[in-house]
Design a protein around this motif. Structure first.
Motif, mmCIF file in Angstrom:
data_model
loop_
_atom_site.group_PDB
_atom_site.id
_atom_site.type_symbol
_atom_site.label_atom_id
_atom_site.label_comp_id
_atom_site.label_asym_id
_atom_site.label_seq_id
_atom_site.Cartn_x
_atom_site.Cartn_y
_atom_site.Cartn_z
ATOM 1 N N VAL A 94 -8.255 0.801 -4.726
ATOM 2 C CA VAL A 94 -9.011 2.049 -4.813
ATOM 3 C C VAL A 94 -8.052 3.160 -4.424
ATOM 4 C CG1 VAL A 94 -10.967 3.368 -3.929
ATOM 5 C CG2 VAL A 94 -11.193 0.900 -4.271
ATOM 6 N N ASP A 95 -7.600 3.914 -5.431
ATOM 7 C CA ASP A 95 -6.688 5.047 -5.218
ATOM 8 C C ASP A 95 -7.535 6.306 -5.133
ATOM 9 O OD1 ASP A 95 -4.146 3.553 -5.637
ATOM 10 O OD2 ASP A 95 -4.993 3.252 -7.632
ATOM 11 N N LEU A 96 -7.322 7.083 -4.070
ATOM 12 C CA LEU A 96 -8.153 8.265 -3.844
ATOM 13 C C LEU A 96 -7.306 9.487 -3.521
ATOM 14 C CD1 LEU A 96 -10.853 6.579 -1.585
ATOM 15 C CD2 LEU A 96 -11.116 7.229 -3.985
ATOM 16 N N CYS A 97 -7.800 10.670 -3.915
ATOM 17 C CA CYS A 97 -7.155 11.921 -3.534
ATOM 18 C C CYS A 97 -7.354 12.111 -2.024
ATOM 19 C CB CYS A 97 -7.776 13.091 -4.306
ATOM 20 S SG CYS A 97 -9.522 13.380 -3.940
ATOM 21 N N TRP A 98 -6.711 13.114 -1.472
ATOM 22 C CA TRP A 98 -6.774 13.333 -0.025
ATOM 23 C C TRP A 98 -8.219 13.537 0.444
ATOM 24 C CZ3 TRP A 98 -3.708 12.316 3.780
ATOM 25 C CH2 TRP A 98 -3.978 12.845 5.029
ATOM 26 N N GLU A 99 -8.969 14.382 -0.244
ATOM 27 C CA GLU A 99 -10.344 14.697 0.169
ATOM 28 C C GLU A 99 -11.228 13.440 0.197
ATOM 29 O OE1 GLU A 99 -14.188 17.205 -1.474
ATOM 30 O OE2 GLU A 99 -12.204 17.721 -2.209
ATOM 31 N N ARG A 100 -11.188 12.659 -0.860
ATOM 32 C CA ARG A 100 -12.027 11.458 -0.910
ATOM 33 C C ARG A 100 -11.481 10.350 -0.012
ATOM 34 N NH1 ARG A 100 -12.306 14.646 -4.800
ATOM 35 N NH2 ARG A 100 -14.306 15.140 -5.731
ATOM 36 N N THR A 151 0.841 -1.200 0.000
ATOM 37 C CA THR A 151 0.000 0.000 0.000
ATOM 38 C C THR A 151 0.875 1.248 0.000
ATOM 39 O OG1 THR A 151 -1.734 -1.192 1.182
ATOM 40 C CG2 THR A 151 -1.853 1.207 1.217
ATOM 41 N N LEU A 152 1.905 1.286 0.848
ATOM 42 C CA LEU A 152 2.804 2.447 0.890
ATOM 43 C C LEU A 152 3.536 2.625 -0.430
ATOM 44 C CD1 LEU A 152 4.263 2.148 4.498
ATOM 45 C CD2 LEU A 152 2.626 3.836 3.646
ATOM 46 N N ALA A 153 4.012 1.537 -1.019
ATOM 47 C CA ALA A 153 4.707 1.623 -2.305
ATOM 48 C C ALA A 153 3.779 2.188 -3.375
ATOM 49 C CB ALA A 153 5.223 0.251 -2.709
ATOM 50 N N GLN A 159 -4.439 13.858 -8.165
ATOM 51 C CA GLN A 159 -3.355 13.003 -7.675
ATOM 52 C C GLN A 159 -3.811 12.203 -6.457
ATOM 53 O OE1 GLN A 159 0.446 14.865 -7.200
ATOM 54 N NE2 GLN A 159 1.220 13.228 -5.921
ATOM 55 N N ALA A 160 -3.621 10.892 -6.516
ATOM 56 C CA ALA A 160 -4.011 10.018 -5.404
ATOM 57 C C ALA A 160 -3.060 10.224 -4.227
ATOM 58 C CB ALA A 160 -4.000 8.564 -5.845
ATOM 59 N N ALA A 161 -3.619 10.265 -3.037
ATOM 60 C CA ALA A 161 -2.834 10.408 -1.812
ATOM 61 C C ALA A 161 -3.008 9.192 -0.914
ATOM 62 C CB ALA A 161 -3.280 11.668 -1.056
ATOM 63 N N THR A 162 -4.001 8.373 -1.202
ATOM 64 C CA THR A 162 -4.270 7.189 -0.400
ATOM 65 C C THR A 162 -4.587 6.017 -1.327
ATOM 66 O OG1 THR A 162 -6.659 7.551 -0.215
ATOM 67 C CG2 THR A 162 -5.288 8.576 1.463
ATOM 68 N N ALA A 163 -4.405 4.829 -0.812
ATOM 69 C CA ALA A 163 -4.753 3.621 -1.551
ATOM 70 C C ALA A 163 -5.273 2.600 -0.560
ATOM 71 C CB ALA A 163 -3.540 3.072 -2.293
ATOM 72 N N ARG A 164 -6.219 1.831 -1.023
ATOM 73 C CA ARG A 164 -6.764 0.777 -0.175
ATOM 74 C C ARG A 164 -7.252 -0.359 -1.063
ATOM 75 N NH1 ARG A 164 -11.825 1.781 3.749
ATOM 76 N NH2 ARG A 164 -10.690 3.683 4.152
#
Length: 110
Positions: free
Chosen positions: A64-70, A29-31, A47-52
């Motif tokens: 699911v790659d998401l920007c910071w807000e989402r 996930t971090l990578a 730009q995605a800031a998180t992934a899950r």
């Protein structure tokens, strides 16, 4: 809100998302988030800031790659009890499940 709900609200088909390992390890996930070529948010394209990795019925585990807000909108919330008695009830249940002596009498003292 859960990621499945967010994607459904925006009409995103999980079948089109990249397959993810089940369960993913933290390192993967971090990578994914720190990749040199940033990924795009699956909702807004920013730009995605998180992934899950999310398990979707019929589609399996998908990234699911998401920007910071989402990402913050679908952040896992704490499920801790709000009251001391609620915490004690959870601890008593865990102690009973572990067959600990005195599990039913577990209490906090003020």
């Amino acid at each position: 809100m859960e990621p499945v709900d967010l994607l459904t609200r925006h009409g995103i088909d999980p079948g089109g998302l990249e397959a993810a390992p089940a369960p993913p390890v933290r390192r993967e996930t971090l990578a994914r988030v720190q990749a040199a070529a940033p990924r795009a948010c699956v909702v807004c394209g920013g730009q995605a800031a998180t992934a899950r990795a999310v398990s979707f019925p019929g589609a399996g585990s998908r990234w699911v790659d998401l920007c910071w807000e989402r990402g913050m909108a679908v952040r896992r919330r704490s499920r801790l009890q709000a009251s001391l008695e609620g915490i004690a009830a959870d601890l008593r249940a865990a102690a009973r499940e572990a067959s600990l002596p005195g599990a039913g009498r577990l209490a906090f003292y003020s």
